[in-house]
Design a protein around this motif. Structure first.
Motif, PDB file in Angstrom:
ATOM      1  N   GLY A 236       0.823  -1.207   0.000  1.00 53.22           N
ATOM      2  CA  GLY A 236       0.000   0.000   0.000  1.00 53.22           C
ATOM      3  C   GLY A 236       0.857   1.258   0.000  1.00 53.22           C
ATOM      4  N   ILE A 237       1.898   1.259   0.800  1.00 55.50           N
ATOM      5  CA  ILE A 237       2.732   2.463   0.932  1.00 55.50           C
ATOM      6  C   ILE A 237       3.444   2.812  -0.385  1.00 55.50           C
ATOM      7  N   LYS A 238       3.670   1.798  -1.219  1.00 55.84           N
ATOM      8  CA  LYS A 238       4.327   2.088  -2.510  1.00 55.84           C
ATOM      9  C   LYS A 238       3.541   3.113  -3.319  1.00 55.84           C
ATOM     10  N   THR A 239       2.214   3.155  -3.155  1.00 59.14           N
ATOM     11  CA  THR A 239       1.399   4.088  -3.951  1.00 59.14           C
ATOM     12  C   THR A 239       0.816   5.214  -3.096  1.00 59.14           C
ATOM     13  N   LEU A 240       1.344   5.386  -1.885  1.00 58.69           N
ATOM     14  CA  LEU A 240       0.777   6.389  -0.973  1.00 58.69           C
ATOM     15  C   LEU A 240       0.686   7.779  -1.609  1.00 58.69           C
ATOM     16  N   SER A 241       1.792   8.220  -2.203  1.00 51.31           N
ATOM     17  CA  SER A 241       1.811   9.587  -2.738  1.00 51.31           C
ATOM     18  C   SER A 241       0.805   9.743  -3.879  1.00 51.31           C
ATOM     19  N   VAL A 242       0.735   8.756  -4.762  1.00 52.49           N
ATOM     20  CA  VAL A 242      -0.158   8.848  -5.925  1.00 52.49           C
ATOM     21  C   VAL A 242      -1.616   8.856  -5.464  1.00 52.49           C
ATOM     22  N   ARG A 243      -1.920   7.949  -4.530  1.00 51.68           N
ATOM     23  CA  ARG A 243      -3.299   7.886  -4.032  1.00 51.68           C
ATOM     24  C   ARG A 243      -3.685   9.176  -3.322  1.00 51.68           C
ATOM     25  N   LEU A 244      -2.789   9.655  -2.447  1.00 49.64           N
ATOM     26  CA  LEU A 244      -3.150  10.832  -1.652  1.00 49.64           C
ATOM     27  C   LEU A 244      -3.317  12.084  -2.496  1.00 49.64           C
ATOM     28  N   GLU A 245      -2.492  12.213  -3.518  1.00 50.94           N
ATOM     29  CA  GLU A 245      -2.640  13.387  -4.396  1.00 50.94           C
ATOM     30  C   GLU A 245      -4.006  13.345  -5.088  1.00 50.94           C
ATOM     31  N   ARG A 246      -4.367  12.164  -5.595  1.00 49.75           N
ATOM     32  CA  ARG A 246      -5.637  12.036  -6.299  1.00 49.75           C
ATOM     33  C   ARG A 246      -6.819  12.219  -5.323  1.00 49.75           C
ATOM     34  N   GLN A 247      -6.710  11.618  -4.149  1.00 51.26           N
ATOM     35  CA  GLN A 247      -7.792  11.724  -3.166  1.00 51.26           C
ATOM     36  C   GLN A 247      -7.991  13.180  -2.733  1.00 51.26           C
ATOM     37  N   GLN A 248      -6.867  13.879  -2.551  1.00 56.42           N
ATOM     38  CA  GLN A 248      -6.958  15.284  -2.147  1.00 56.42           C
ATOM     39  C   GLN A 248      -7.581  16.141  -3.252  1.00 56.42           C
ATOM     40  N   GLU A 249      -7.176  15.870  -4.480  1.00 58.90           N
ATOM     41  CA  GLU A 249      -7.729  16.617  -5.618  1.00 58.90           C
ATOM     42  C   GLU A 249      -9.250  16.410  -5.696  1.00 58.90           C
ATOM     43  N   ASN A 250      -9.670  15.151  -5.538  1.00 55.16           N
ATOM     44  CA  ASN A 250     -11.106  14.851  -5.534  1.00 55.16           C
ATOM     45  C   ASN A 250     -11.810  15.548  -4.367  1.00 55.16           C
ATOM     46  N   ALA A 251     -11.169  15.500  -3.196  1.00 58.40           N
ATOM     47  CA  ALA A 251     -11.793  16.074  -1.989  1.00 58.40           C
ATOM     48  C   ALA A 251     -11.997  17.580  -2.156  1.00 58.40           C
ATOM     49  N   LYS A 252     -11.021  18.250  -2.757  1.00 52.81           N
ATOM     50  CA  LYS A 252     -11.149  19.708  -2.956  1.00 52.81           C
ATOM     51  C   LYS A 252     -12.365  19.997  -3.836  1.00 52.81           C
ATOM     52  N   LYS A 253     -12.508  19.219  -4.911  1.00 51.75           N
ATOM     53  CA  LYS A 253     -13.644  19.447  -5.817  1.00 51.75           C
ATOM     54  C   LYS A 253     -14.962  19.194  -5.089  1.00 51.75           C
ATOM     55  N   ILE A 254     -15.008  18.135  -4.310  1.00 49.07           N
ATOM     56  CA  ILE A 254     -16.259  17.789  -3.620  1.00 49.07           C
ATOM     57  C   ILE A 254     -16.586  18.826  -2.545  1.00 49.07           C
ATOM     58  N   ALA A 255     -15.566  19.289  -1.808  1.00 46.96           N
ATOM     59  CA  ALA A 255     -15.814  20.281  -0.745  1.00 46.96           C
ATOM     60  C   ALA A 255     -16.387  21.562  -1.364  1.00 46.96           C
ATOM     61  N   LEU A 256     -15.824  21.996  -2.487  1.00 48.36           N
ATOM     62  CA  LEU A 256     -16.324  23.214  -3.147  1.00 48.36           C
ATOM     63  C   LEU A 256     -17.751  23.016  -3.640  1.00 48.36           C
ATOM     64  N   TRP A 257     -18.018  21.828  -4.149  1.00 46.73           N
ATOM     65  CA  TRP A 257     -19.368  21.537  -4.659  1.00 46.73           C
ATOM     66  C   TRP A 257     -20.378  21.505  -3.499  1.00 46.73           C
ATOM     67  N   LEU A 258     -20.003  20.833  -2.430  1.00 45.28           N
ATOM     68  CA  LEU A 258     -20.922  20.725  -1.274  1.00 45.28           C
ATOM     69  C   LEU A 258     -21.274  22.107  -0.716  1.00 45.28           C
ATOM     70  N   LYS A 259     -20.261  22.975  -0.691  1.00 47.74           N
ATOM     71  CA  LYS A 259     -20.424  24.315  -0.118  1.00 47.74           C
ATOM     72  C   LYS A 259     -21.558  25.090  -0.791  1.00 47.74           C
ATOM     73  N   ASP A 260     -21.766  24.820  -2.074  1.00 48.58           N
ATOM     74  CA  ASP A 260     -22.778  25.568  -2.825  1.00 48.58           C
ATOM     75  C   ASP A 260     -24.141  24.887  -2.865  1.00 48.58           C
ATOM     76  N   ARG A 261     -24.266  23.753  -2.215  1.00 53.76           N
ATOM     77  CA  ARG A 261     -25.544  23.044  -2.249  1.00 53.76           C
ATOM     78  C   ARG A 261     -26.513  23.624  -1.219  1.00 53.76           C
ATOM     79  N   PRO A 262     -27.762  23.870  -1.609  1.00 55.10           N
ATOM     80  CA  PRO A 262     -28.714  24.420  -0.648  1.00 55.10           C
ATOM     81  C   PRO A 262     -29.033  23.441   0.492  1.00 55.10           C
TER      82      PRO A 262
END
Ligand SMILES: Cc1ncc(COP(=O)(O)O)c(C=O)c1O
Length: 373
Positions: A236-262
């Motif tokens: 698992g640790i072999k791909t830690l950096s790749v996974r975390l970068e992608r997960q963070q990128e996704n999380a940023k998009k989702i957080a911004l989207w959630l913020k605008d939901r009524p």
């Protein structure tokens, strides 16, 4: 990335993946002689490689691989004598609170829980018997950020140990031992393992004295990570950096989207500039990770969302490649006293999401259909 305990290089046949030494014991070449390994409760080559990798990542003097995050936290608890007091971040993982309140209190150790993002409150809450600060930053699940430098100042003034649970950010984004902590604990089950297929835990240690004490308890209680599980976490640790970068990128998009939901009343994500801990997190960590909490406009909507998600799983745990959504009130924080939960805002409308590596647009579409009436 590998700590390289000499194992892979030294292994015959040029294996590029660390072999699984599935053995309980090791034959001695002669009386009073050892290959370096005697019995797998104490040490095992596969586990040793994993521990070396963790020490490299966390910049630790030693790391101990345990059967779960809770086993790692339990090991740290053994450091404290009867009569000691530990001051904790108030919204810790619920299982940690359960361990402290049941096993810890039974042994005569007391605990109190405060908002450790409030430096003056931490200072005021120190007692003469206080021996340690136990910190989660960002905290679980309300994502409060604690300033390590300020905690170190207080710890130096009162002679305290700092124990930090670094599960949420991992050493890829944050290295608490370089920021003033003495011990780092991890649920390796989460981002480090990364695939929701193994339980593991770590204690990463600064200093020989602490390492000797903890290793002695470790071999005595036997909470050692088995060879196959050590292999899975190493993989698992072999791909830690790749996974975390992608997960963070996704999380940023989702957080911004959630913020605008009524339907969404509040979003708790340390990557949003309006988050109260944003600046401190930026100062001490190189990323904000992929854990998001949010409040919807009613309990009914929260429950419906949990039952309507399709791509995202309604499940406990976090950090893996699959996105999971949790109901902290009933799951991760079910054992936290109701008054504390309510004070922290962990109410029936509060949800926590661990963002995985799926396509962000697919995740947003899933949330959109699940949020709809
Ligand atoms: C922050 C944190 N620490 C520790 C643990 C305990 O880890 P484990 O489940 O591996 O025992 C968890 C589990 O959810 C967690 O979220």
């Amino acid at each position: 990335m590998h700590g390289n305990g000499g194992l892979v290089e030294g292994h015959p046949y040029g294996a590029v993946s660390v072999p699984i030494f599935q053995t309980a014991t090791f034959a001695h070449p002669g009386i009073g002689r050892s290959t370096g390994y005697d019995y797998s409760r104490e040490s095992n080559p596969t586990r040793h490689e994993l521990e070396s990798v963790m020490s490299t990542l966390e910049e630790a003097d030693d790391s101990i691989a345990c059967t779960s995050g809770m086993a790692a936290i339990g090991l740290c608890l053994e450091l404290f004598e009867e009569g000691s007091h530990i001051l904790c971040t108030e919204d810790l993982y619920g299982g940690t609170v359960r361990m402290f309140e049941s096993i810890g209190e039974k042994r005569g150790v007391t605990f109190s829980y405060v908002d450790t993002s409030d430096i003056e409150l931490v200072r005021k809450s120190i007692r003469k018997e206080t021996k340690a600060l136990y910190i989660e930053t960002p905290s679980n699940p309300t994502m409060k950020v604690t300033d390590f430098a300020a905690m170190r100042e207080i710890a130096d003034e009162y002679g305290l140990l700092i124990i930090a649970d670094n599960t949420f950010l991992t050493p890829y984004f944050q290295k608490p031992l370089t920021l003033g902590a003495d011990l780092v604990v991890h649920s390796g089950t989460k981002f480090l393992g990364g695939h929701n297929d193994v339980l593991a835990g770590f204690v990463c240690i600064k200093g020989k004295g602490l390492s000797e004490k903890l290793r002695y308890t470790y071999k005595t209680v036997g909470c050692c990570l088995p060879p196959f599980d050590s292999f899975l976490v190493l993989r698992g640790i072999k791909t830690l950096s790749v996974r975390l970068e992608r997960q963070q990128e996704n999380a940023k998009k989702i957080a911004l989207w959630l913020k605008d939901r009524p339907e969404v009343k509040a979003v708790y994500y340390t990557g949003l500039p309006e988050h109260p801990g944003y600046e401190i997190n930026q100062k001490q960590a190189s990323g904000c990770g992929s854990m998001i909490s949010f409040k919807v406009d009613s309990e009914k909507r929260a429950r419906k969302l949990l039952e309507s998600v399709k791509l995202i799983s309604y499940a406990e745990s976090l950090g893996g490649v699959e996105s999971l959504i949790t109901y902290p009130m009933l799951q991760t924080h079910g054992d936290v006293p109701v008054e504390t939960r309510e004070r922290l805002g962990i109410t029936e409308d509060f949800l926590r999401m661990s963002v995985g590596i799926e396509n962000a647009e697919d995740l947003i579409a899933d949330l959109e259909q699940a949020l709809a009436e």
